[in-house]
Design a protein around this motif. Structure first.
Motif, PDB file in Angstrom:
ATOM      1  N   GLU A 218       0.817  -1.207   0.000  1.00  0.00           N
ATOM      2  CA  GLU A 218       0.000   0.000   0.000  1.00  0.00           C
ATOM      3  C   GLU A 218       0.858   1.267   0.000  1.00  0.00           C
ATOM      4  O   GLU A 218       0.461   2.293  -0.569  1.00  0.00           O
ATOM      5  CB  GLU A 218      -0.925  -0.009   1.217  1.00  0.00           C
ATOM      6  N   ILE A 225      -5.033  -0.310  -2.923  1.00  0.00           N
ATOM      7  CA  ILE A 225      -6.000  -0.379  -1.818  1.00  0.00           C
ATOM      8  C   ILE A 225      -7.400  -0.597  -2.367  1.00  0.00           C
ATOM      9  O   ILE A 225      -8.172  -1.405  -1.853  1.00  0.00           O
ATOM     10  CB  ILE A 225      -5.922   0.905  -0.967  1.00  0.00           C
ATOM     11  N   SER A 226      -7.756   0.125  -3.413  1.00  0.00           N
ATOM     12  CA  SER A 226      -9.075  -0.041  -4.023  1.00  0.00           C
ATOM     13  C   SER A 226      -9.231  -1.441  -4.604  1.00  0.00           C
ATOM     14  O   SER A 226     -10.290  -2.073  -4.462  1.00  0.00           O
ATOM     15  CB  SER A 226      -9.287   1.011  -5.115  1.00  0.00           C
ATOM     16  N   ARG A 228      -7.750  -4.161  -3.581  1.00  0.00           N
ATOM     17  CA  ARG A 228      -7.869  -5.102  -2.477  1.00  0.00           C
ATOM     18  C   ARG A 228      -9.256  -5.045  -1.852  1.00  0.00           C
ATOM     19  O   ARG A 228      -9.828  -6.075  -1.469  1.00  0.00           O
ATOM     20  CB  ARG A 228      -6.803  -4.789  -1.421  1.00  0.00           C
ATOM     21  N   SER A 229      -9.829  -3.860  -1.742  1.00  0.00           N
ATOM     22  CA  SER A 229     -11.168  -3.725  -1.170  1.00  0.00           C
ATOM     23  C   SER A 229     -12.203  -4.432  -2.032  1.00  0.00           C
ATOM     24  O   SER A 229     -13.099  -5.112  -1.513  1.00  0.00           O
ATOM     25  CB  SER A 229     -11.525  -2.249  -1.006  1.00  0.00           C
ATOM     26  N   LYS A 230     -12.083  -4.280  -3.345  1.00  0.00           N
ATOM     27  CA  LYS A 230     -13.017  -4.966  -4.233  1.00  0.00           C
ATOM     28  C   LYS A 230     -12.885  -6.480  -4.107  1.00  0.00           C
ATOM     29  O   LYS A 230     -13.879  -7.212  -4.090  1.00  0.00           O
ATOM     30  CB  LYS A 230     -12.775  -4.531  -5.676  1.00  0.00           C
ATOM     31  N   HIS A 233     -14.523  -7.548  -0.824  1.00  0.00           N
ATOM     32  CA  HIS A 233     -15.983  -7.544  -0.921  1.00  0.00           C
ATOM     33  C   HIS A 233     -16.475  -8.755  -1.713  1.00  0.00           C
ATOM     34  O   HIS A 233     -17.517  -9.335  -1.393  1.00  0.00           O
ATOM     35  CB  HIS A 233     -16.470  -6.260  -1.570  1.00  0.00           C
ATOM     36  N   PRO A 255     -18.757  -6.818   4.865  1.00  0.00           N
ATOM     37  CA  PRO A 255     -18.064  -5.538   5.061  1.00  0.00           C
ATOM     38  C   PRO A 255     -18.273  -4.993   6.465  1.00  0.00           C
ATOM     39  O   PRO A 255     -19.317  -5.223   7.097  1.00  0.00           O
ATOM     40  CB  PRO A 255     -18.691  -4.636   3.997  1.00  0.00           C
TER      41      PRO A 255
END
Length: 627
Positions: A218, A225-226, A228-230, A233, A255
């Motif tokens: 990161e 980061i985006s 990894r978040s996707k 989810h 989440p």
């Protein structure tokens, strides 16, 4: 109709056989126990206080021997760590070799995309059964091993040398994969990032290395980061794991905002229920329990907040109100509202610092309050029960209260288990219909179905699921209700629709079993459109039944994997029936009546002549089949 299975035998290449032989030839040293009673310490003093120049000159004592053994064990464990890492590297290489061979086989057989997926799934299943791990774990292991062996030679070399563990290697594979999913990342950046991770890994535990690797990614590449978040989810899930004493763990991986919202909703509803006054006359009906004398004195909820919170969550998921009379308007009145009493200082609303609406909880005091309520004979409500379709087998005599046989929750080996008769009777009261299964009173074996039919009625399918217990592929954890019916011997080949020839199979393993039929995903043989495929024989999974009724699955490699057979328990009889079955028992022994009371047997009387016609019929049948 199934194509006759060809026994694959031992078709592995000589190199693989040499590896297997070499691994089987490895012998590990035998480790002797060491303690205060060890023979090596016999006759030695506790320690020698005399001065000495170096540890090598120290006279033998219990202390010196213990230190020598300690240092030797530490050195051996260090060598064992390197050996385990090297074995993990060898294991990853073999798994990658297995998956590569499966891919080549599928390509050589000109499989369509759906068949290629079944072929890969078949390799995962064989890997899982060979290593005795869940199939999902085997699929993850196959992915990590293939990526590591084929695309990360530096990390594989360090694993092979014992510089890092398999968990470190999997973290590197996952972090690099996340980096590659980010647009604009070059090969040079990827190589530099992996090199940085290889420098951080040695000397750190996998638990501490994982956040280091994430922070490094990161900090060097914030755009990930985006990504990894996707990915996180997309990995949301709900899992079910068995617990003890009729309990299970239901886990939601959602989440954080959703999790906090669920926690706040359940907590607020639980507090509203706990503080909700009720009339004494409605208390027993609301709680659904039998109240003893004096139980109407209390008009508050006696469950703890922790119990109420989980009961609220269970009731909402089951589509039920938390309590009878607690309707949608009550739920709406507490949604989004703080639990701050009127006139008190305003508290923060929502979830913050581990608290809901800023209200602290005292679980210990609530537990003591519940104990006091129980001592005062006040009611404590049971947890909510499902109205959904759940298969539970209830012994007939147990349901009548004649015996104490527990009911059984039908499912896979991981999720099935006993259910108390108290809970089973409550479910029977609310059940809209029953499925009667005739069993042999002496052995507990179920009686047959209709052999002339191919398609089963839904009731027959439910009976089959209840009797077998789940998908019959070894180790399959799929729920029993999510299964299809499979003929062990194909109906077109003379297999009859009998219990001994039928098994429930989940959709995945049902497709796995018929993969060798060379059909597309619509069930149409590919040889119809491509006559050249008549000469193709795919290696698949074949279930076989031995004389004892157990099912052995023959894998594509020829290895056999046994499915544990569900044993049918012999019925439990009340004492009065056992006495009738064994008339040689001493007449003075007290015998239990059908109503649970005990009475002494009269001396010199024929107990069978005093039995009812039903009792005599049961005794006659059981005696006939026991002899």
């Amino acid at each position: 109709m199934s194509i006759p299975e060809i026994d694959p035998g031992d078709r592995g290449p000589e190199a693989t056989q040499d590896v297997a032989s070499a691994l089987r030839a490895i012998t590990l040293p035998s480790i002797e126990p060491f303690g205060t009673d060890s023979p090596a310490l016999e006759g030695l003093p506790a320690y020698v206080p005399a001065p000495f120049q170096s540890p090598s000159q120290e006279p033998r004592s219990r202390l010196s021997v213990a230190r020598t053994v300690y240092d030797s064990a530490v050195a051996a464990l260090g060598a064992m760590k390197c050996l385990e890492d090297g074995v993990a590297a060898c294991k990853a290489a073999l798994v990658a070799q297995l998956m590569g061979a499966a891919a080549v086989e599928g390509q050589s057989m000109s499989l369509d995309p759906w068949q290629a997926g079944i072929c890969e799934s078949s390799a995962h299943s064989e890997l899982a059964l060979t290593l005795c791990i869940p199939e999902r774990t085997a699929a993850t292991l196959a992915h990590h091993s293939t990526e590591l062996f084929n695309n990360h030679p530096l990390a594989f070399a360090q694993l092979q040398a014992g510089a890092l563990s398999a968990r470190h290697a999997w973290i590197i594979v996952d972090e690099v994969a996340t980096l590659l999913e980010t647009p604009g990342i070059t090969a040079a950046q990827t190589a530099a990032f992996e090199q940085r991770l290889l420098q951080l890994a040695p000397g750190s535990s996998a638990a501490s290395f994982a956040p280091k690797a994430r922070r490094t990614r990161e900090s060097l590449h914030p755009a990930t980061i985006s990504t990894r978040s996707k990915a996180a989810h997309a990995a949301r899930s709900m899992t079910l794991a068995p617990g003890k004493d009729g309990m299970s763990w239901l886990t939601l991986h959602v989440p954080s905002l959703a999790a906090e919202g669920i926690w706040v909703k359940c907590t607020r509803t639980a507090r509203a229920l706990k503080n909700r006054p009720r009339a004494g006359g409605d208390l027993g009906r609301d709680l659904g329990g039998d109240l003893a004398s004096g139980a109407l004195a209390g008009d508050t909820e006696n469950r703890t907040l922790t119990q109420l919170r989980v009961d609220v969550a269970a009731a909402l998921l089951l589509g039920q109100p938390p309590l009878p009379g607690f309707g949608a308007e009550d739920s709406a009145s507490i949604t989004g509202a703080s639990s701050t009493p009127p006139g008190s200082q305003a508290r923060p609303s929502g979830y913050a610092h581990g608290l809901v609406d800023g209200i602290d909880e005292n679980a210990s005091q609530e537990y003591l309050d519940q104990l006091a309520a129980l001592q005062a004979n006040l009611p404590v409500a049971d947890p909510p029960l499902p109205e959904a379709t759940v298969l539970i087998t209830v012994p007939f005599l147990g349901a009548l209260g004649i015996t104490h046989e527990p009911a059984e929750l039908v499912g896979s080996e991981a999720c099935s288990g006993p259910v108390s008769l108290h809970i089973a009777r409550k479910l029977l009261i609310n059940a809209g219909s029953f499925l009667r299964v005739l069993t042999d009173p002496a052995t507990g074996e179920p009686l047959g179905l209709h052999p002339e039919r191919y398609q089963l009625r839904e009731a027959d399918k439910a009976v089959l699921r209840a009797l077998v217990g789940g998908c019959y592929f070894p180790g399959c954890p799929n729920p029993v209700m999510d299964t299809e019916t499979d003929h062990l011997l194909a109906y077109g080949n003379g297999g009859q629709t009998l219990l001994e020839n039928l098994r429930p199979a989940c959709k995945r393993h049902h497709a796995l079993r018929h993969y060798k039929d060379d059909k597309n995903r619509h069930g149409i043989c590919r040889s119809i459109d491509d006559p050249d495929r008549h000469n193709i024989r795919l290696r698949g999974w074949t279930p076989t039944v031995d004389c004892g009724g157990s099912v052995d699955w023959v894998a594509p490699s020829g290895r056999k994997h046994r499915t544990r057979r569900k044993d049918h328990q012999r019925p439990c009889y009340p004492t009065w029936l056992e006495k009738l079955l064994n008339p040689s028992a001493p007449p003075a022994v007290a015998q239990e009546t059908a109503h649970g009371t005990s009475q002494p047997a009269a001396s010199g009387t024929n107990t069978e002549s005093n039995a009812s016609p039903l009792e005599q019929l049961l005794v006659s049948y059981v005696k006939k089949h026991n002899h």
